[in-house]
Design a protein around this motif. Structure first.
Motif, PDB file in Angstrom:
ATOM      1  N   LEU A  26      31.162   9.277  36.904  1.00 60.53           N
ATOM      2  CA  LEU A  26      31.695  10.197  35.898  1.00 60.53           C
ATOM      3  C   LEU A  26      31.887   9.473  34.564  1.00 60.53           C
ATOM      4  O   LEU A  26      31.594  10.025  33.500  1.00 60.53           O
ATOM      5  N   ASP A  27      32.356   8.232  34.612  1.00 57.70           N
ATOM      6  CA  ASP A  27      32.494   7.436  33.395  1.00 57.70           C
ATOM      7  C   ASP A  27      31.138   7.266  32.713  1.00 57.70           C
ATOM      8  O   ASP A  27      31.033   7.381  31.485  1.00 57.70           O
ATOM      9  N   LEU A  54      43.255   7.598  39.147  1.00 58.64           N
ATOM     10  CA  LEU A  54      43.601   6.213  39.470  1.00 58.64           C
ATOM     11  C   LEU A  54      45.102   5.984  39.601  1.00 58.64           C
ATOM     12  O   LEU A  54      45.522   4.905  40.035  1.00 58.64           O
ATOM     13  N   SER A  55      45.906   6.981  39.264  1.00 62.58           N
ATOM     14  CA  SER A  55      47.346   6.878  39.512  1.00 62.58           C
ATOM     15  C   SER A  55      47.675   7.191  40.970  1.00 62.58           C
ATOM     16  O   SER A  55      48.756   6.870  41.458  1.00 62.58           O
ATOM     17  N   ASP A  95      46.063  -0.383  29.784  1.00 61.17           N
ATOM     18  CA  ASP A  95      46.799   0.863  29.649  1.00 61.17           C
ATOM     19  C   ASP A  95      46.247   1.888  30.629  1.00 61.17           C
ATOM     20  O   ASP A  95      45.041   2.160  30.657  1.00 61.17           O
ATOM     21  N   ALA A  96      47.140   2.461  31.444  1.00 62.52           N
ATOM     22  CA  ALA A  96      46.715   3.442  32.451  1.00 62.52           C
ATOM     23  C   ALA A  96      46.085   4.672  31.807  1.00 62.52           C
ATOM     24  O   ALA A  96      45.336   5.409  32.475  1.00 62.52           O
ATOM     25  N   LEU A 143      39.547   5.117  32.015  1.00 66.28           N
ATOM     26  CA  LEU A 143      40.239   5.151  33.302  1.00 66.28           C
ATOM     27  C   LEU A 143      40.703   6.561  33.645  1.00 66.28           C
ATOM     28  O   LEU A 143      40.630   6.982  34.795  1.00 66.28           O
ATOM     29  N   THR A 144      41.145   7.314  32.640  1.00 56.34           N
ATOM     30  CA  THR A 144      41.594   8.687  32.893  1.00 56.34           C
ATOM     31  C   THR A 144      40.447   9.679  32.920  1.00 56.34           C
ATOM     32  O   THR A 144      40.541  10.734  33.541  1.00 56.34           O
ATOM     33  N   LEU A 145      39.334   9.348  32.223  1.00 56.46           N
ATOM     34  CA  LEU A 145      38.117  10.160  32.243  1.00 56.46           C
ATOM     35  C   LEU A 145      38.365  11.618  31.860  1.00 56.46           C
ATOM     36  O   LEU A 145      38.060  12.546  32.619  1.00 56.46           O
ATOM     37  N   LYS A 146      38.879  11.824  30.684  1.00 53.16           N
ATOM     38  CA  LYS A 146      39.070  13.177  30.185  1.00 53.16           C
ATOM     39  C   LYS A 146      37.726  13.782  29.776  1.00 53.16           C
ATOM     40  O   LYS A 146      36.903  13.128  29.132  1.00 53.16           O
ATOM     41  N   LEU A 147      37.511  15.025  30.168  1.00 55.34           N
ATOM     42  CA  LEU A 147      36.270  15.714  29.841  1.00 55.34           C
ATOM     43  C   LEU A 147      36.514  16.723  28.729  1.00 55.34           C
ATOM     44  O   LEU A 147      37.160  17.753  28.957  1.00 55.34           O
TER      45      LEU A 147
END
Length: 332
Positions: free
Chosen positions: A176-177, A202-203, A236-237, A242-246
Motif C-alpha cells: 500500500l505504501d 501499526l498501532s 513519529d507514529a 506509517l499511517t498510510l493515509k489515502l
C-alpha cells in the motif's frame, strides 16, 4: 510470452465453513506457536530464534513445488529472487511479491513455497523481493527497498500494466505504501494488487479490539506491536509512510484482500477495504472461515490454502487481461 492462465476457468467460491483440518490447525497453533512467539525475547538472540522458528514452520508446511526454478538477483540496492513453477516461462508479465512477518522475521526463502504455487496458478514468474529487515535496518529501509524493486522492474522493460503487486502481512502495508508513493511521484500503477492478511494499522488498536472478540492463534496484539516497533523505533507514529493515509481520488489499481476469520488482522482487512473504497478505489474482500494468518502459505497443513491461491490467481489474470484490453482500445 508467459502463459497467464485463462479467465474462463471455473473458480470455486469462498467456503461457508472451515475444513476440519483447518480448525485443528488453528487449535494446535494456538497452544504451540502462540506461546513460543510470546515467550521469545526481542533481543538479538530472540530475533534469531524467531527467524529460525518461522523459517522451519514455513518450509515444512509450505515448501516450494518440486522442480521450481529459482534465480537469485543482486542488482545495486535490489535483492531477491525470481521464482517460476515448473513449466512457467519468463516473459513480459510478472508478479512482484512482498513477504511479511513484521518487518523482522521472514525472507524471500521462507516465502519461496507460496511464490511457487502462485506462479503455478497464474502461469507467471514471481519476483520475490528480499528487502532489508529490522532491527538491523529500521524504517524506512524496507519501504525504500520495495520502491527500488518496483522501479527496477520498470527499468528492466516491464510495463506497469503487465505487473501485479502481491504481499502478505507487513508486505501488505509495504504494498500500500508503494502504491501511495506511485501516486505521489506520478509513477504508473501495477495492473492490480493482492494482499493476504495485510497489516494496515501499526498501532495495533484494531488488532487489540479484534483480539477481545477472539484471540489470534499465532501471536498477541501486544507481541505483534512490539515486533513491529523494532522497525518503527525512533520515528513519529504519525509519519505518512506509517499511517498510510489515502487521499480521496487516489489513483489505485484494483485490490483483492484475503484474510482469515480467526486472525486479529481480519480487522485491518475490513478497515483497508473501507479506506480504499472511501478514496474512490476498488477493493474486494474475502474473509475465509476458520482460517488463521496467511493460511495461503501453509499448503500441507490447510486444505483451503491452494483454493485461496487459485482465487487470487484468477483475480490477477483477469486484471491483467482487462488492463491489456483497455490499453489496446486506447492505442486503436
Amino acid at each position: 510470452m508467459t502463459n497467464a492462465g485463462s479467465t474462463t476457468t471455473q473458480i470455486r467460491p469462498v467456503p461457508v465453513s472451515a475444513s476440519i483440518p483447518s480448525r485443528l490447525a488453528a487449535m494446535v497453533t494456538s497452544v504451540t506457536l502462540r506461546p513460543l512467539t510470546s515467550a521469545l525475547p526481542l533481543n538479538a538472540r530472540g530475533v534469531w530464534a524467531s527467524r529460525q522458528l518461522i523459517a522451519g514452520f514455513m518450509s515444512t508446511l509450505g515448501p516450494p513445488l518440486r522442480g521450481t526454478k529459482v534465480v537469485q538477483v543482486r542488482s545495486g540496492a535490489v535483492r531477491g529472487e525470481w521464482v517460476a513453477a515448473p513449466g512457467v516461462e519468463f516473459g513480459d508479465r510478472a508478479v512482484y511479491y512482498i513477504h511479511g512477518s513484521g518487518y523482522v522475521i521472514c525472507s524471500a526463502r521462507t516465502h519461496r513455497g507460496l511464490a511457487s504455487r502462485l506462479s503455478r496458478a497464474t502461469g507467471l514468474p514471481v519476483f520475490l523481493t528480499d528487502y532489508r529487515l529490522a532491527p538491523e535496518h529500521p524504517f524506512p529501509a524496507a519501504a525504500d527497498d520495495i520502491e527500488a524493486g518496483y522501479r527496477w522492474l520498470l527499468e528492466r522493460g516491464f510495463l506497469a500494466s503487465d505487473l501485479v503487486v502481491a504481499g502478505d502481512s507487513a508486505g501488505g502495508h509495504l504494498a500500500l505504501d508503494l502504491m501511495i508513493e506511485n501516486v505521489r511521484t506520478a509513477t504508473p500503477q501495477p495492473a492490480a494488487c493482492v494482499m493476504f492478511s495485510p497489516l494496515v494499522d501499526l498501532s495495533f488498536r484494531l488488532s487489540a479490539d479484534q483480539e477481545r472478540v477472539r484471540p489470534d492463534p499465532m501471536i498477541t496484539a501486544q507481541g505483534a506491536r512490539e515486533l513491529v516497533a523494532l522497525y518503527t523505533a525512533g520515528h513519529d507514529a504519525e509519519h505518512t509512510r506509517l499511517t498510510l493515509k489515502l487521499p480521496a481520488g487516489s489513483n489505485l489499481p484494483p485490490i483483492l484482500v484475503q484474510a482469515g476469520e480467526v486472525e486479529m488482522l481480519s480487522a485491518d482487512a475490513r478497515y483497508l477495504q473501507q479506506t480504499v473504497r472511501a478514496a474512490g478505489g476498488s477493493c474486494d474482500l474475502e474473509i475465509w472461515p476458520g482460517q488463521m494468518h496467511v493460511f495461503q502459505a501453509l499448503s500441507l497443513l490447510v486444505p483451503e490454502a491452494n483454493h485461496a491461491v487459485a482465487r487470487a490467481a484468477h483475480f490477477i489474470t483477469t486484471s491483467l487481461e482487462q488492463t491489456a484490453t483497455l490499453t489496446e482500445r486506447r492505442v486503436s
